[in-house]
Structure formats: C-alpha cells, structure tokens
Design a protein around this motif. Structure first.
Motif, PDB file in Angstrom:
ATOM      1  N   LEU A 171       0.838  -1.199   0.000  1.00  0.00           N
ATOM      2  CA  LEU A 171       0.000   0.000   0.000  1.00  0.00           C
ATOM      3  C   LEU A 171       0.872   1.247   0.000  1.00  0.00           C
ATOM      4  CD1 LEU A 171      -2.689  -1.050   2.647  1.00  0.00           C
ATOM      5  CD2 LEU A 171      -2.746  -1.288   0.143  1.00  0.00           C
ATOM      6  N   ARG A 175       2.484  -0.474   4.053  1.00  0.00           N
ATOM      7  CA  ARG A 175       1.993  -1.737   4.598  1.00  0.00           C
ATOM      8  C   ARG A 175       1.972  -2.804   3.497  1.00  0.00           C
ATOM      9  NH1 ARG A 175      -3.751  -0.431   6.985  1.00  0.00           N
ATOM     10  NH2 ARG A 175      -3.598   1.181   5.369  1.00  0.00           N
ATOM     11  N   ILE A 176       2.352  -4.019   3.871  1.00  0.00           N
ATOM     12  CA  ILE A 176       2.330  -5.140   2.932  1.00  0.00           C
ATOM     13  C   ILE A 176       1.129  -6.003   3.276  1.00  0.00           C
ATOM     14  CG2 ILE A 176       3.596  -7.164   2.089  1.00  0.00           C
ATOM     15  CD1 ILE A 176       6.195  -5.725   3.012  1.00  0.00           C
ATOM     16  N   VAL A 177       0.220  -6.167   2.328  1.00  0.00           N
ATOM     17  CA  VAL A 177      -0.993  -6.946   2.617  1.00  0.00           C
ATOM     18  C   VAL A 177      -1.094  -8.152   1.699  1.00  0.00           C
ATOM     19  CG1 VAL A 177      -2.332  -5.001   3.525  1.00  0.00           C
ATOM     20  CG2 VAL A 177      -2.462  -5.530   1.097  1.00  0.00           C
ATOM     21  N   GLU A 178      -1.659  -9.221   2.281  1.00  0.00           N
ATOM     22  CA  GLU A 178      -1.974 -10.431   1.528  1.00  0.00           C
ATOM     23  C   GLU A 178      -3.472 -10.428   1.285  1.00  0.00           C
ATOM     24  OE1 GLU A 178      -0.107 -13.251   0.718  1.00  0.00           O
ATOM     25  OE2 GLU A 178       1.776 -12.342   1.402  1.00  0.00           O
ATOM     26  N   CYS A 179      -3.882 -10.654   0.047  1.00  0.00           N
ATOM     27  CA  CYS A 179      -5.313 -10.682  -0.281  1.00  0.00           C
ATOM     28  C   CYS A 179      -5.639 -12.009  -0.944  1.00  0.00           C
ATOM     29  CB  CYS A 179      -5.662  -9.568  -1.249  1.00  0.00           C
ATOM     30  SG  CYS A 179      -5.054  -7.952  -0.763  1.00  0.00           S
ATOM     31  N   LEU A 203      -3.810   2.024  -6.569  1.00  0.00           N
ATOM     32  CA  LEU A 203      -4.125   1.736  -5.160  1.00  0.00           C
ATOM     33  C   LEU A 203      -2.954   1.112  -4.408  1.00  0.00           C
ATOM     34  CD1 LEU A 203      -7.728   0.188  -5.587  1.00  0.00           C
ATOM     35  CD2 LEU A 203      -7.136   2.572  -5.057  1.00  0.00           C
TER      36      LEU A 203
ATOM     37  N   TYR B 190     -12.315   0.225 -11.009  1.00  0.00           N
ATOM     38  CA  TYR B 190     -12.347  -0.711  -9.887  1.00  0.00           C
ATOM     39  C   TYR B 190     -13.584  -1.612  -9.984  1.00  0.00           C
ATOM     40  CZ  TYR B 190      -9.274   3.029  -8.143  1.00  0.00           C
ATOM     41  OH  TYR B 190      -8.304   3.982  -8.014  1.00  0.00           O
ATOM     42  N   GLU B 431      -6.637 -15.279   9.177  1.00  0.00           N
ATOM     43  CA  GLU B 431      -6.573 -15.539   7.737  1.00  0.00           C
ATOM     44  C   GLU B 431      -6.031 -14.345   6.955  1.00  0.00           C
ATOM     45  OE1 GLU B 431      -9.947 -17.475   5.978  1.00  0.00           O
ATOM     46  OE2 GLU B 431      -9.414 -16.846   3.960  1.00  0.00           O
ATOM     47  N   HIS B 432      -6.439 -13.148   7.325  1.00  0.00           N
ATOM     48  CA  HIS B 432      -6.147 -11.989   6.465  1.00  0.00           C
ATOM     49  C   HIS B 432      -5.080 -11.045   6.992  1.00  0.00           C
ATOM     50  CE1 HIS B 432      -9.429 -13.017   3.820  1.00  0.00           C
ATOM     51  NE2 HIS B 432     -10.272 -13.057   4.829  1.00  0.00           N
ATOM     52  N   VAL B 434      -3.137  -7.988   8.056  1.00  0.00           N
ATOM     53  CA  VAL B 434      -3.293  -6.552   7.818  1.00  0.00           C
ATOM     54  C   VAL B 434      -4.478  -6.241   6.906  1.00  0.00           C
ATOM     55  CG1 VAL B 434      -2.141  -4.522   6.838  1.00  0.00           C
ATOM     56  CG2 VAL B 434      -0.809  -6.206   8.105  1.00  0.00           C
ATOM     57  N   ALA B 435      -4.824  -7.175   6.020  1.00  0.00           N
ATOM     58  CA  ALA B 435      -5.908  -6.912   5.076  1.00  0.00           C
ATOM     59  C   ALA B 435      -7.236  -6.623   5.786  1.00  0.00           C
ATOM     60  CB  ALA B 435      -6.058  -8.084   4.100  1.00  0.00           C
ATOM     61  N   LEU B 438      -7.893  -3.015   5.976  1.00  0.00           N
ATOM     62  CA  LEU B 438      -8.450  -2.452   4.735  1.00  0.00           C
ATOM     63  C   LEU B 438      -9.947  -2.698   4.641  1.00  0.00           C
ATOM     64  CD1 LEU B 438      -6.065  -3.094   1.731  1.00  0.00           C
ATOM     65  CD2 LEU B 438      -6.007  -1.359   3.511  1.00  0.00           C
TER      66      LEU B 438
END
Lengths: 468, 468
Positions: A171, A175-179, A203, B190, B431-432, B434-435, B438
């Motif tokens: 981001l 921040r490093i995010v896993e989706c 984004l 998006y 599971e998610h 930091v996500a 968001l």
C-alpha cells in the motif's frame, strides 16, 4: 527533457545501490508506453527486488507526497503507466520469480515475469496461464493483473482476474498486505484481491501473485472462415456462443484488415473478406464434433470458405491474425492508429457494434482496421491517421466517442482489456454513473495522499489531458 | 420476545401499505437462520418491491442510525442474516423478477428469486445457473451473491462470483449504484461488483443482478466409487484435478457419513467406506473418454468398487450425497451439528485436511460426519453434539479452531462458501492479517454510520458473541 519537479534524492537512502537512477537516458525509457498518449519523463526510476524494498520506497514517497507510477513492460495501449505527474517510476521488472506448484494447478509469480516466459516455464509441466494476450512477448504478469488483461483465449478460459487466487500488495503507506489465498474459492470477507485486479497501480503495487493455471489442451484445431459481409461473420460468432461450444478462441478480422495483412505477409494468400479464426480445444476426440458443429453454424450463416488445420498448419492460420499489429502499423507510411478502441458488448449485439464501426468510419472518412476477440463481444478498431493532422486525429477521436457511447448504451463497456489509463477516463462517468463516486471514495481511503499513479482511471479536473 | 430497541415507526411513512410489520409473530420468523447461532428478533420487518423503495428505507434508517439487516431465505449456516443488533430486517423476497436473455447467455434477476426457480425458468431455454448449492430449494439469488455461494458444480463452473456480470446495489445513504455491465469482461475501473459479492449485506442491499448462465450439458454420467481409506479417496480427488479432467462435480463423503445415510435411506444399500461421487459433463461423445480416465485414476488409487450411471439412475447415485443433511440431523435424537466447518485448502493438501478432521475428531471424542466439494479442496465437517451439553459443544468448537488453523496454515481459507457471518469472524485476523484493516476502511467508507448488518464479517470488540 523536462525539468524535474520532485526531488527524489531520498531514494538513495531507501533502495540498494544500483537500483535507482536519475540519469536522463534511463528516465526517458520510462516516459511513454505503446499508445499515442504524450510521454512524460519521470524524475527517477527505481528497480526494487522485493516487497520490503517496495514498502520502503512507497512509505518514503508517501511521506513526501511524491507520485509513484508502477511500471511493468510499457506495452499498454492507454497511457496506463505514463508518469504524467512526474515523480518516481517503480519498475517491477526485477521481481521475476516463478514457482510452479503443478499439483495445485497454480504458480506463484513475481510481477516482473513476462507472460511468454511464464508459459515457457509452465509448459515443462504441461500447463499454461491462458488469457492469451497479443503482446505476450513483452507484457508482464504485474501489468496484466493491474489492467485485468486478456485476449485470444479469454472466451474459454477467462480474464486475468479469473486466475488470480492471491495477491501480495504494498500500500502507499508501506503496509504489505496479503489478499485472497492459495485456493480456488473463498467466502471469507471482502474480496480485496478483486479490488486490486484492474486498479492499474492507482491503489498499491502488486509484488506477488498466485495464479491458477490450466493443462495444455491435448487437441487444438483451428479454422479460417470467410463470409460475404461483416454482419454474416458477426452473426455466426453470436450463434456459436449461443449454442455453448466455448471455443478456445474465436477472432473476427474485418475485410479491410485482411487486405492489409495479405499485402504485408504476401506468402499468406488471404481472400479479402470478413473473416473468423476459430480454434477448438479439448482433451478428447469430442473436439472433432465441436469443429463440425462450428462449421455447420458458419455454413448456416453463409460462410464462403472454410479451411481448417491442426499442428503446424494451425500456426499458419493464426498468422492471418497475429500479423495484424505490424501490418496495420506499416500499411500507410506516416500514418498510425490515432486511437485503439476496445469496447465490449453483450454478444447478441456484436453484429450491431461491428456494423456501427463500419458505418461511422465511412461517415467520418476514416480507414479503420477492426479485429476482435469476438466470442467475448470485444471489438478493437484502429482508425489510421497522420498524428500531425489534427483534423484526422479529431475524426478518429470522434469515432471512438460514438462507438463507446453506442457500446455503453447496449449495456457494454468502454474497455474490455486495455484498461482506462488516460484515454478512457472521459467515459467513466458515462459508463458507471454514481459508481464513480464510490471509486473516488475507495481511492481516497487507500491512497489519501494520492501518490499512486495519479491522473489515471478516475477522471479529475486537473491538467492531465484526457482528449486522446 | 425481546424488548424493541429501535423505534421503527418511520417505516410506515416510507414503505407501501402492507409491506412493513411490527407484529411479534412475523418478526420472530426473521430471528434466526439454519445455524445454531442464537436468534434475535428484529424490531420491524419490511418487504420492499423495488430499488426505489429500498433506497427510501435505507436513507431513513441511516439518518436515524437504525440497523438494517438484509434477509434472503434464512438458509445460511453462519448466522449471516441474524439481526443481532435489532432494528430492521429487510426481506428481498418480493423482488423476484426473472428476465432471460438466452442470446446473451445471461439472466437479469431480482434478489428474491429462489435458485431452483431460476433454474426451472432457465431450463425452458436449455440453460442453467450452475453453482449447484445444496439448499437450492430455499436459497435466493440475493443471498447467494451476498455470500458468494457455491456447491456441487463449482469445480467445473465456478462460484456465484464468477457468474455475476452486473449488480444494482442500494447504499446505506439511499444512493442506487450500478456496478459492472452486461458483458463477459471489462477493465473499466475498480471492480465494485466484486466488492459487493461476498460482503454479506454489510455494505448495501443488492436489488438486481445480471448473471451469466450456461447451457445444460447434453451428457452427464455419474459414478459412485469406494476406497479402502479416507486418504485413498482424497488422493484420488487431487489426482483427477491435477490431470485437468474438470468433472461437473466430485464429492467426498467420509465413511461415518455413508453409514448414517445408509441407515437413514435404507433402500440405498450403500457400502460403509470412504466414497466419492463423480459426475462428468459434456456435449460430445468425449464424455465417455473422461469417465474412463476418472475410473483409471480411481483404480490406480485403490478403488474397491465403481458403479456408474446416466439418466434416472444418476439421480439414485446422487441420493447418497443429497440425503446427507437430513440423515445427519436425524441420526442421534437430541444431537445436531454444533458447528459446520467449511474450510478450503490447495487441492494437493486435501488428503491432509481430510486426515486432520479424522484425527482431531478422534482426539476430541467427537462423532464427525464429513463431506465436501472435494474438487475445490472444500471440506465440510459437522461434529454432532447435544447443544445443551456445554462440554461437547466446546469440543466441537475446539475441533473447528484446530481445523481452520491447519487450513489457513496450508494457504487455505476459513470459509469456502458459507460466508463469515457470526461464526467465522474470529478467524478473520488469522486468515487476512493486515488486510482486515483495509476491510474496516472500506466498511467505514461505504457505511459510515454502521447500519448495514452490524456484527457480521468484521470482528469487533462489541458484545456480539463470536464463540460459536
């Protein structure tokens, strides 16, 4: 060369030696893409090697309000990675790992991996990543995800989106995010990966992806079919889809384009006529039944010739489509496509949009090659003009406005696979209405300082031209 | 009956006569779903008939800070539509229009349409909406989209998400937005539709959808196959998928469940053994080749019996799976599933998660029927307990925690198709990571007053239990 607007010296403190450049000659390589949109030289270029490095770059840029534009291969057609606001171009090219997990039918890849290279690696395991884009020798996975790219084979196998199982994204604040996850389905909360797919780097920066892959089909048969009129050809497409054959590909090439290709590749001896190239895929002998079924539909729709092939001859048939890009660009010296259309309509309206391109080009006195991933209802049209002839360029833009308006009125979209970039921003309100406000809200929520690829996707009142 | 917490009298001014009820007997029908989660009676129920009416309801509720929980059929398994914070239940049941556009292979439907009813209508045109859910006689399209539901046939045809082309959604402030288009692909900004799919009514109310549909396959052959151990069965599944057959369905039923079904439906004469039910679909004679290929993989994996059928006999084979729900619930008087697991793992790990359920159930002294849409790596497990026996219930919850943890550690997900609802919230952070932050940002951006289905999907520190 343009004057640098942002002081990007801070990059030397956050990026490893040799991974940042302020040299004009390097920066100029990252000024423009494959579109006619005006280039803009960035103030710095960085080549990070992993998500941690990307994180440091973004956090530092975000703190300083310096724009960052992610860069894949620069093969895009709507100015998507042109750093129109200056600042930093972040090349993902060094993140090029590939880990194939054949047992799970997926691969974990870096954004800098070239599409063809991924497929070469996958082929060792009898697998492929199948969207089938035209620029596969250049385009990278990161760019494909960012644009939700697709092409020849999407009609059977889907868009890039349909293959993305998991994304690692950095981001703007670092921040490093896993989706998502390494699974084929999930109902666990908001699908953030789908928000990043197609967001064109506005984004965040995609630093890794798990992509679903497919087995290479055992049998492939291609056919080249000609028709008496453009409408006959496009009606045959709609009917093939209606009857559920799901060909591996079904491409439309208009008569003008066939003429050009025939001139360009004179060993091909094509007949100047509206043409379809159909390919049928399968793992069983059922492929022959499918080919015969497609043939009968084409004949019912007045097909004037049918030539089919497997093996090497199949490649010859495909040349009639693959040469399009080069043939069109070399057709008239001094002229090139002033715009590249990319509309999609519901398949039943494909004959209408094909006809509209023909009629409106005539009306605007434009020579307009048109080809399309017809089975998806996707049509590309590329009116040729001398780009210094402002009247011709304006007529080409007017053609695009008319066709996009028609497509949207049919329930369609302004762009099926090239993305919004700079050139399609002006159609976003027309296509999405109130939904554009939600897109702004999401952009504001994820990128409050507006550093990520500014001037793209969402229309604004700024000084970035959207008139191409 | 609980004390009303919100004064919802304002609804009489915004909804047509007879479309709102404050009567206890009506309200109580909307207190609980098909899960063991604690019911909660809403303060009012409304049955709007179109998006304009939904818009008026939401705008008025939003102004007053009154919670609104959308309600489809109440067949969900995680408390997804239980109005835990009171307020209004908004039933979408009256929005039940169906318009089939066979030429475009899509249908425009209201959220209140029942899955089986849609398929009955589509069958007239030789079409079907194919996710193949177990509760198709009850579940509605709105609920399926909100949960990204899927089932038997997702392995070949995908989840609900994969079929949603366009959504009309009413936002909490009453704005009506269109997301996506009537097209099979788009790269225009998006993907908001993908944000609403799977959001479980926490971001807005879905009032219409365009769904892609498929032709009914001409040939379907089913097979019932038994194996010496659970691991043999699950390894056969992984291998079928690995070799790219793409069956129409591939279901796993563990030995304990087969025993229960055999008792319940005593005309079936099943063999108590780990079992797979495989169905192969196609439009050509190639189906026979596929069936033989699946058979050879099963035999290579030690299959102890193979029985295959087409036509009516195919339905008999499927009974061995379809009776599961009723058989499990009637197995031990006074006992029912204390939790219903819904994990998904990468397909290569399916044997491991199947084994984990077996081992951990033994360890926790639980009798645990397990079935799964195995081709997706999806496993359901339903440990039986007397719900008044707090020790047994706690052991069932502990089983779920252990299995979900294992699945997530394998790259999997806590829920493949039931959604998060109340019961899976506690796993969202795991599971998610930091996500999840968001997801909160997006929730805050779209529903700043927090009126939409509070207490679901996102974990919070409030007083809503997440311990089931």
């Amino acid at each position: 060369m343009e004057k640098a607007e942002y002081d990007c010296g801070f990059l030397e403190d956050v990026v490893d030696d040799g991974r940042v450049s302020f040299e004009a000659s390097r920066r100029e390589q990252y000024a423009g893409d494959a579109s006619p949109h005006e280039p803009r030289t960035p103030d710095a270029v960085v080549w990070p090697t992993d998500s941690e490095e990307v994180s440091r770059i973004l956090a530092a840029a975000n703190e300083r309000g310096v724009p960052v534009t992610p860069w894949s291969a620069g093969s895009s057609l709507e100015g998507n990675p042109i750093p129109v606001a200056g600042g930093i171009v972040l090349s993902t090219y060094e993140m090029e790992s590939i880990e194939v997990r054949a047992d799970d039918l997926h691969a974990v890849v870096g954004p800098g991996v070239v599409y063809d290279d991924l497929n070469e690696r996958l082929a060792r395991d009898g697998l492929r990543f199948p969207p089938g884009i035209s620029s596969g020798d250049l385009a990278t996975i990161g760019g494909m995800i960012a644009n939700n790219a697709s092409g020849f084979n999407a009609v059977r196998y889907g868009e890039t989106r349909d293959h993305v199982r998991r994304l690692e994204v950095v981001l703007p604040d670092g921040r490093i995010v896993e989706c998502g996850g390494d699974v084929v389905k999930t109902s666990a909360g908001y699908s953030l990966k789908d928000l990043f797919v197609g967001s064109e780097g506005t984004l965040g920066v995609i630093t890794e992806a798990t992509l679903g892959v497919e087995g290479i089909p055992e049998h492939r048969r291609a056919a080249l079919v000609t028709f008496p009129t453009e409408r006959h050809a496009s009606e045959a497409v709609a009917e093939v889809i209606r009857f559920g054959v799901r060909p591996g590909a079904i491409e439309y090439v208009n008569e003008g384009t066939v003429e050009i290709i025939d001139e360009y590749a004179d060993d091909l001896s094509l007949t100047a006529a509206p043409t379809l190239i159909v390919e049928v895929h399968g793992n069983t002998a059922g492929v022959e039944e499918d080919v015969e079924f497609v043939r009968s539909i084409c004949e019912d729709n007045g097909a004037t010739s049918w030539e089919s092939a497997a093996g090497d001859e199949r490649e010859e048939i495909w040349r009639a489509r693959r040469e399009t890009y080069d043939a069109v660009r070399s057709h008239r010296p001094g002229e090139e496509p002033a715009i590249v259309g990319d509309v999609v309509v519901p398949i039943s309206r494909y004959p209408d949009i094909v006809e509209a391109v023909e009629t409106e080009s005539d009306d605007l006195d434009l020579f307009c090659p048109a080809v399309g991933h017809a089975g998806d209802g996707n049509l590309h049209y590329a009116p040729l003009a001398d780009l210094d002839d402002s009247d011709a360029v304006e007529r080409a833009r007017e053609l695009n406005r008319r066709i996009v308006k028609r497509a949207i009125d049919m329930g369609g979209t302004a762009t099926g696979e090239h993305g919004v970039g700079i050139g399609k921003r002006k159609f976003m309100e027309r296509e999405h209405g109130v939904a554009v406000d939600l897109m702004y809200d999401i952009k504001e929520s994820l990128d409050p300082n507006g550093i990520m690829n500014p001037g793209k996707v969402l229309p604004d009142d700024g000084d970035v031209t959207d008139e191409t």
